[in-house]
Design a protein around this motif. Structure first.
Motif, PDB file in Angstrom:
ATOM      1  N   LEU A  14       0.876  -1.321  -0.008  1.00  0.00           N
ATOM      2  CA  LEU A  14      -0.053  -0.062   0.064  1.00  0.00           C
ATOM      3  C   LEU A  14       0.744   1.253   0.055  1.00  0.00           C
ATOM      4  N   ALA A  15       2.175   1.123   0.149  1.00  0.00           N
ATOM      5  CA  ALA A  15       2.936   2.411   0.514  1.00  0.00           C
ATOM      6  C   ALA A  15       2.873   3.109  -0.989  1.00  0.00           C
ATOM      7  N   VAL A  19      -1.791   6.040   7.320  1.00  0.00           N
ATOM      8  CA  VAL A  19      -1.281   6.895   6.461  1.00  0.00           C
ATOM      9  C   VAL A  19       0.062   7.287   6.818  1.00  0.00           C
ATOM     10  N   ALA A  20       0.374   7.620   7.755  1.00  0.00           N
ATOM     11  CA  ALA A  20       1.685   8.291   8.161  1.00  0.00           C
ATOM     12  C   ALA A  20       2.896   7.183   8.238  1.00  0.00           C
ATOM     13  N   GLN A  64       6.525   6.589   6.234  1.00  0.00           N
ATOM     14  CA  GLN A  64       7.581   6.165   6.846  1.00  0.00           C
ATOM     15  C   GLN A  64       8.240   4.857   6.012  1.00  0.00           C
ATOM     16  N   VAL A  65       7.321   4.070   5.513  1.00  0.00           N
ATOM     17  CA  VAL A  65       7.548   3.009   4.573  1.00  0.00           C
ATOM     18  C   VAL A  65       8.215   3.464   3.337  1.00  0.00           C
ATOM     19  N   ARG A  66       7.630   4.496   2.658  1.00  0.00           N
ATOM     20  CA  ARG A  66       8.258   4.893   1.623  1.00  0.00           C
ATOM     21  C   ARG A  66       9.646   5.453   1.762  1.00  0.00           C
TER      22      ARG A  66
END
Length: 253
Positions: free
Chosen positions: A150-151, A182-183, A187-189
């Protein structure tokens, strides 16, 4: 599994939805269920449950045990093998390479509608290891593979998905707020990998990366007991996962 899941579907044939509900109910509970338990779990009326079960038994997709409880039938085995083969002939070899290097269970999962489905797995080499059935479907918000997938999804689409599925709490660590989730994807991205910190199952830690550039929305992960999935192991795993993900892209392309 939500009750009456078959009757809540927006389209399709109700009897097919209900038959799949019966199969998924037994699969989700990992063993055998009585006809009454199946009807209760799925919300399908008992007479309808009986008729559908007889058809599934006749076709080999369900079997009735000597104690008259129901279990999954062996006709499902070749179907599962065929589905796993869709991930690519070299998938098993690549997953096992991760296990050889890291010791923990390696998983390949894909975004399937609003859920994440596990399509291949290589079990870890430890006596105590994680095991997720191939074909199991889970919510994306509480899994590393789901976050990795989902990132790269537009925020509006992510929020629409969360509105449809909600953010059900599985453990005390599950993210149940859309803004917080969403935040977390941001961070994943930034990091280039996703973590599940005991959000799906207590005591289980998982790290995942998405397969960028492939034809399917796939993610690769390793998972294990939190005491073994140390920050050091995660740091070692991420570059291996990325290299393996790149190799997998060529397998599924």
């Amino acid at each position: 599994m939500p009750r009456n899941s078959g009757t809540n579907q927006p389209g399709g044939v109700q009897s097919v939805h209900r038959s799949l509900d019966l199969l998924e109910a037994v699969a989700a509970r990992g063993g055998t269920l009585s006809i009454g338990e199946i009807a209760e779990v799925t919300g399908v009326p008992l007479p309808t449950t009986h008729r559908l079960l007889r058809t599934l038994v006749d076709r080999g997709y369900m079997r009735q045990m000597p104690d008259r409880r129901y279990a999954l039938g062996f006709r499902l085995v070749p179907l599962g093998g065929s589905a796993s083969a869709m991930a690519g002939a070299g998938t098993d070899r690549l997953l096992r390479g991760l296990v050889d290097a890291l010791g923990e269970t390696a998983n390949l999962a894909m975004l399937d509608g609003d859920q994440v489905a596990y399509v291949a797995q290589a079990p870890g080499r430890h006596a105590m290891r994680m095991f997720t059935e191939v074909g199991r479907r889970v919510h994306p918000h509480c899994t590393a593979v789901g976050k990795a997938l989902l990132a790269s999804t537009p925020e509006a689409d992510v929020r629409a998905l969360l509105a449809r599925t909600g953010l059900p709490r599985h453990t005390d660590h599950t993210l149940t707020d859309a803004d917080a989730f969403v935040a977390a994807l941001a961070q994943v991205r930034e990091a280039g990998f996703a973590l599940d910190e005991g959000e799906q199952e207590v005591g289980v830690r998982c790290v995942a990366v998405a397969l960028g550039g492939g034809p399917l929305p796939l993610a690769l992960s390793i998972s294990g007991p939190a005491p073994r999935m140390t920050d050091e192991l995660v740091a070692e795993a991420v570059p291996l996962l990325r290299r393996t993900a790149s190799a997998l892209v060529s397998e599924v392309s």
